[in-house]
Design a protein around this motif. Structure first.
Motif, PDB file in Angstrom:
ATOM      1  N   VAL A 101       0.740  -1.331   0.028  1.00  0.00           N
ATOM      2  CA  VAL A 101       0.229   0.065  -0.014  1.00  0.00           C
ATOM      3  C   VAL A 101       0.947   1.331   0.026  1.00  0.00           C
ATOM      4  O   VAL A 101       1.692   1.308   0.777  1.00  0.00           O
ATOM      5  N   LEU A 102       0.466   2.068  -0.950  1.00  0.00           N
ATOM      6  CA  LEU A 102       1.520   3.347  -1.126  1.00  0.00           C
ATOM      7  C   LEU A 102       0.594   4.759  -0.990  1.00  0.00           C
ATOM      8  O   LEU A 102      -0.719   4.452  -1.424  1.00  0.00           O
ATOM      9  N   ARG A 103       1.015   5.787  -0.085  1.00  0.00           N
ATOM     10  CA  ARG A 103       0.393   6.986  -0.124  1.00  0.00           C
ATOM     11  C   ARG A 103       0.739   7.605  -1.315  1.00  0.00           C
ATOM     12  O   ARG A 103       1.251   8.695  -1.110  1.00  0.00           O
ATOM     13  N   LEU A 104       0.149   7.438  -2.343  1.00  0.00           N
ATOM     14  CA  LEU A 104       0.166   8.000  -3.604  1.00  0.00           C
ATOM     15  C   LEU A 104      -1.113   8.290  -4.390  1.00  0.00           C
ATOM     16  O   LEU A 104      -2.141   7.674  -3.954  1.00  0.00           O
ATOM     17  N   ARG A 105      -1.245   9.500  -5.128  1.00  0.00           N
ATOM     18  CA  ARG A 105      -2.557   9.704  -5.829  1.00  0.00           C
ATOM     19  C   ARG A 105      -3.157   8.716  -6.492  1.00  0.00           C
ATOM     20  O   ARG A 105      -4.343   8.241  -6.641  1.00  0.00           O
ATOM     21  N   HIS A 106      -2.231   8.164  -7.257  1.00  0.00           N
ATOM     22  CA  HIS A 106      -2.674   6.801  -8.298  1.00  0.00           C
ATOM     23  C   HIS A 106      -1.356   5.994  -8.357  1.00  0.00           C
ATOM     24  O   HIS A 106      -0.326   6.600  -8.450  1.00  0.00           O
ATOM     25  N   VAL A 107      -1.639   4.811  -8.718  1.00  0.00           N
ATOM     26  CA  VAL A 107      -0.418   3.811  -8.634  1.00  0.00           C
ATOM     27  C   VAL A 107      -0.900   2.727 -10.095  1.00  0.00           C
ATOM     28  O   VAL A 107      -1.968   2.291 -10.000  1.00  0.00           O
ATOM     29  N   ARG A 108       0.042   2.460 -10.807  1.00  0.00           N
ATOM     30  CA  ARG A 108      -0.090   1.614 -11.735  1.00  0.00           C
ATOM     31  C   ARG A 108       0.824   0.489 -11.691  1.00  0.00           C
ATOM     32  O   ARG A 108       2.095   0.733 -11.705  1.00  0.00           O
ATOM     33  N   ASP A 109       0.510  -0.838 -11.750  1.00  0.00           N
ATOM     34  CA  ASP A 109       1.444  -1.786 -11.461  1.00  0.00           C
ATOM     35  C   ASP A 109       0.951  -2.880 -12.421  1.00  0.00           C
ATOM     36  O   ASP A 109       0.061  -3.596 -12.059  1.00  0.00           O
ATOM     37  N   THR A 164      -4.812   1.697  -9.474  1.00  0.00           N
ATOM     38  CA  THR A 164      -5.485   2.065  -8.321  1.00  0.00           C
ATOM     39  C   THR A 164      -5.332   3.815  -8.250  1.00  0.00           C
ATOM     40  O   THR A 164      -4.564   4.318  -8.652  1.00  0.00           O
ATOM     41  N   CYS A 165      -6.561   4.455  -7.824  1.00  0.00           N
ATOM     42  CA  CYS A 165      -6.556   5.734  -7.760  1.00  0.00           C
ATOM     43  C   CYS A 165      -7.374   6.092  -6.372  1.00  0.00           C
ATOM     44  O   CYS A 165      -8.355   5.478  -6.039  1.00  0.00           O
ATOM     45  N   SER A 166      -6.799   7.306  -5.651  1.00  0.00           N
ATOM     46  CA  SER A 166      -7.141   7.626  -4.339  1.00  0.00           C
ATOM     47  C   SER A 166      -8.644   8.567  -4.390  1.00  0.00           C
ATOM     48  O   SER A 166      -9.245   8.544  -3.195  1.00  0.00           O
ATOM     49  N   GLY A 167      -8.830   9.204  -5.416  1.00  0.00           N
ATOM     50  CA  GLY A 167     -10.357   9.902  -5.182  1.00  0.00           C
ATOM     51  C   GLY A 167     -10.637  10.630  -6.327  1.00  0.00           C
ATOM     52  O   GLY A 167      -9.806  10.617  -7.587  1.00  0.00           O
ATOM     53  N   ALA A 168     -11.318  11.623  -6.586  1.00  0.00           N
ATOM     54  CA  ALA A 168     -11.838  12.308  -7.716  1.00  0.00           C
ATOM     55  C   ALA A 168     -10.817  13.183  -8.294  1.00  0.00           C
ATOM     56  O   ALA A 168     -10.739  12.939  -9.446  1.00  0.00           O
ATOM     57  N   LEU A 169     -10.197  14.126  -7.542  1.00  0.00           N
ATOM     58  CA  LEU A 169      -9.268  14.946  -8.213  1.00  0.00           C
ATOM     59  C   LEU A 169      -8.102  14.183  -8.922  1.00  0.00           C
ATOM     60  O   LEU A 169      -7.580  14.191  -9.918  1.00  0.00           O
ATOM     61  N   ALA A 170      -7.648  13.086  -8.115  1.00  0.00           N
ATOM     62  CA  ALA A 170      -6.584  12.111  -8.742  1.00  0.00           C
ATOM     63  C   ALA A 170      -7.092  11.539  -9.980  1.00  0.00           C
ATOM     64  O   ALA A 170      -6.359  11.175 -10.560  1.00  0.00           O
ATOM     65  N   ALA A 171      -8.279  11.258  -9.853  1.00  0.00           N
ATOM     66  CA  ALA A 171      -8.983  10.415 -11.223  1.00  0.00           C
ATOM     67  C   ALA A 171      -8.894  11.206 -12.343  1.00  0.00           C
ATOM     68  O   ALA A 171      -8.662  10.787 -13.471  1.00  0.00           O
ATOM     69  N   PHE A 172      -9.007  12.541 -12.261  1.00  0.00           N
ATOM     70  CA  PHE A 172      -8.791  13.447 -13.318  1.00  0.00           C
ATOM     71  C   PHE A 172      -7.523  13.506 -13.622  1.00  0.00           C
ATOM     72  O   PHE A 172      -6.958  13.254 -14.819  1.00  0.00           O
ATOM     73  N   ASP A 173      -6.412  13.439 -13.126  1.00  0.00           N
ATOM     74  CA  ASP A 173      -4.975  13.506 -13.123  1.00  0.00           C
ATOM     75  C   ASP A 173      -4.735  12.179 -14.052  1.00  0.00           C
ATOM     76  O   ASP A 173      -3.999  12.275 -14.920  1.00  0.00           O
ATOM     77  N   LEU A 174      -4.988  11.099 -13.463  1.00  0.00           N
ATOM     78  CA  LEU A 174      -5.052  10.096 -13.984  1.00  0.00           C
ATOM     79  C   LEU A 174      -5.496   9.879 -15.535  1.00  0.00           C
ATOM     80  O   LEU A 174      -4.694   9.475 -16.335  1.00  0.00           O
TER      81      LEU A 174
END
Length: 317
Positions: free
Chosen positions: A150-158, A163-173
Motif C-alpha cells: 500500500v502506497l500513499r500516492l494519488r494513483h498507482v499503476r502496477d 488504483t486511484c485515491s479519489g476524484a481529483l486524482a482520477a482527473f489527473d490519472l
C-alpha cells in the motif's frame, strides 16, 4: 521520451462499474476528459459504458441515478474501472468478487477508483502488487490486505492494475492515460479546456506532477498561454524561467515530446481554432489574435496542424 502526437492509436473501450453511493465527482472527473478528448481529436478515440453487476440503476451519494448501459457479465474492453465510494465494504459479496475475477479475463486493465481498490483486493486481484486507495482508508486497507503493498500516492499503476485515491486524482490519472495513449499534444488541449493548473499556471506548480514534471517547463507553458496574441521568443521564455534556450528545449522535448517552438505554435493554433469554430471573425482577425501578422502564414500552419484550412473547417462544422 514522450510522444507529442500519436494519431494511430485504436479506440479505447473504458467501462465504469458503478455501485450505490458512488461519487458523482469521481465519475465526472473520469468521463469528462475522455469526452473532451473525442471532441478535440475530431473523432471517437474513447468509448465508455456505465455498468452495474445486475443491470439495475445505481444511485450516487448525492442522489443522482444512473441507468447503466449493460451488466458487467456481458461486457469486455480495454479497461474496467470499479468505482465504489461510500459504504463499500458490504459490496464485497461472493457474487461481486466472482464477477470481478471473471472480468479480469475480459479486460486488458482492471482499475479501482476511490474505494475501488478495496474491492479489487478483496477479489484477490491486487495480491503481490502495489496499490493505493482514498487516503482516509489507507491504514485499514493495509491491515485488511497485507499481501498488497500500500502506497500513499494519488494513483498507482502496477502491470495491468491501476488504483486511484479519489476524484481529483482520477482527473489527473485520466489525463496521464490520454497523454500516454494519444500524445501530449492532445493532453495539453484537454488540460487547457478544463483550465487545469498544469496548462495554465505561470508560477511553479504546487499541485504535483502533471503534464510538465518540472517547474521550468510548467512556467514556460504558462508564459506561452499568457502570450498568444503577442508571442514571446523562445529565448525570452527561457530567460524568464531561468534556463538556457538549449536546456529548455531539452526538457520540453523529454517531457512533452516536442520542441518549445512546436508546442507554442500548437497553443496559438488551438486559440485560432477556437475562434474559427466559435465566432464569425475573419481569418485575418483570427490570425492577429493568434499572433500571426500574415493570414496566409497562419492558414498554412493551421492546415499543417489540423489537416484543413480555417475556412474548410468552419464550413464542415
Amino acid at each position: 521520451m514522450q510522444n507529442w502526437v500519436k494519431d494511430n492509436a485504436a479506440v479505447q473501450q473504458v467501462d465504469l462499474l458503478l455501485f450505490d453511493d458512488f461519487s458523482g465527482h469521481c465519475l465526472a472527473n473520469t468521463v469528462e476528459p475522455l469526452r473532451a478528448a473525442n471532441t478535440l481529436a475530431g473523432r471517437q478515440i474513447y468509448a465508455w459504458r456505465f455498468l452495474t453487476l445486475d443491470g439495475r440503476p445505481a444511485t450516487s451519494s448525492a442522489g443522482m441515478e444512473v441507468n447503466p448501459h449493460d451488466r458487467l457479465a456481458r461486457c469486455q474492453g480495454d479497461m474496467l474501472i470499479a468505482m465504489p465510494s461510500y459504504r463499500y465494504r458490504p459490496l464485497a459479496t461472493s457474487t461481486a468478487k466472482n464477477a470481478l475475477r471473471a472480468a479480469a479475463k475480459r479486460y486488458k486493465v482492471m482499475a479501482g477508483f476511490d474505494a475501488g481498490a478495496w474491492l479489487l483486493a478483496a477479489a484477490g486481484l491486487l495480491d503481490g502488487l502495489r496499490a493505493t486507495i482514498h487516503w482516509e482508508e489507507l491504514v485499514s486497507f493495509a491491515e485488511d490486505f497485507p499481501q498488497v503493498e500500500v502506497l500513499r500516492l494519488r494513483h498507482v499503476r502496477d502491470g495491468n492494475r491501476i488504483t486511484c485515491s479519489g476524484a481529483l486524482a482520477a482527473f489527473d490519472l485520466m489525463m496521464d492515460l490520454i497523454g500516454q495513449t494519444h500524445g501530449q499534444a492532445l493532453r495539453l488541449e484537454v488540460a487547457t479546456l478544463f483550465m487545469s493548473p498544469e496548462a495554465t499556471e505561470v508560477q511553479s506548480p504546487s499541485w504535483g506532477a502533471g503534464l510538465a514534471r518540472s517547474g521550468s517547463v510548467a512556467r514556460a507553458l504558462g508564459l506561452m498561454q499568457s502570450n498568444i496574441e503577442t508571442p514571446l521568443t523562445i529565448l525570452d521564455i527561457a530567460r524568464q524561467v531561468g534556463r538556457s534556450r538549449k536546456e529548455l528545449e531539452k526538457r520540453m522535448k523529454a517531457q512533452l515530446g516536442a520542441t518549445p517552438q512546436a508546442i507554442y505554435r500548437r497553443l496559438r493554433l488551438m486559440q485560432a481554432r477556437k475562434f474559427v469554430l466559435e465566432t464569425d471573425l475573419s481569418v485575418a482577425e483570427i490570425a492577429l489574435r493568434a499572433g500571426y501578422e500574415d493570414p496566409s502564414a497562419m492558414t498554412r500552419a493551421y492546415r499543417e496542424e489540423f489537416g484543413a484550412t480555417p475556412r474548410q473547417m468552419r464550413s464542415d462544422f
